[in-house]
Design a protein around this motif. Structure first.
Motif: not given
Length: 62
Positions: A30-39
């Motif tokens: 949880g240190v970095l969070v992606p802008e988008l996560e695909s299904p």
């Protein structure tokens, strides 16, 4: 306003000079969070936002 180009974890790793596993570990913690996560669970990243997140982490006192 320009839409940021989203990149894969591998492309992000190359842009930052890190190993992809390091980014995957940061993501799982949880240190970095992606802008988008695909299904399917694949992350897409905004390189500039990740750079900012990393700068903020370096500033935090331990």
């Amino acid at each position: 306003m320009t839409t940021p180009r989203l990149v894969t974890t591998g492309e992000l790793a190359r842009a930052l000079g890190l190993h992809p596993r390091t980014l995957q570990r940061y993501r799982s913690l949880g240190v970095l969070v992606p802008e988008l996560e695909s299904p399917g669970g694949h992350a897409r990243w905004d390189v500039e936002k990740v750079k900012q997140q990393l700068r903020e982490l370096r500033r935090k006192p331990e």
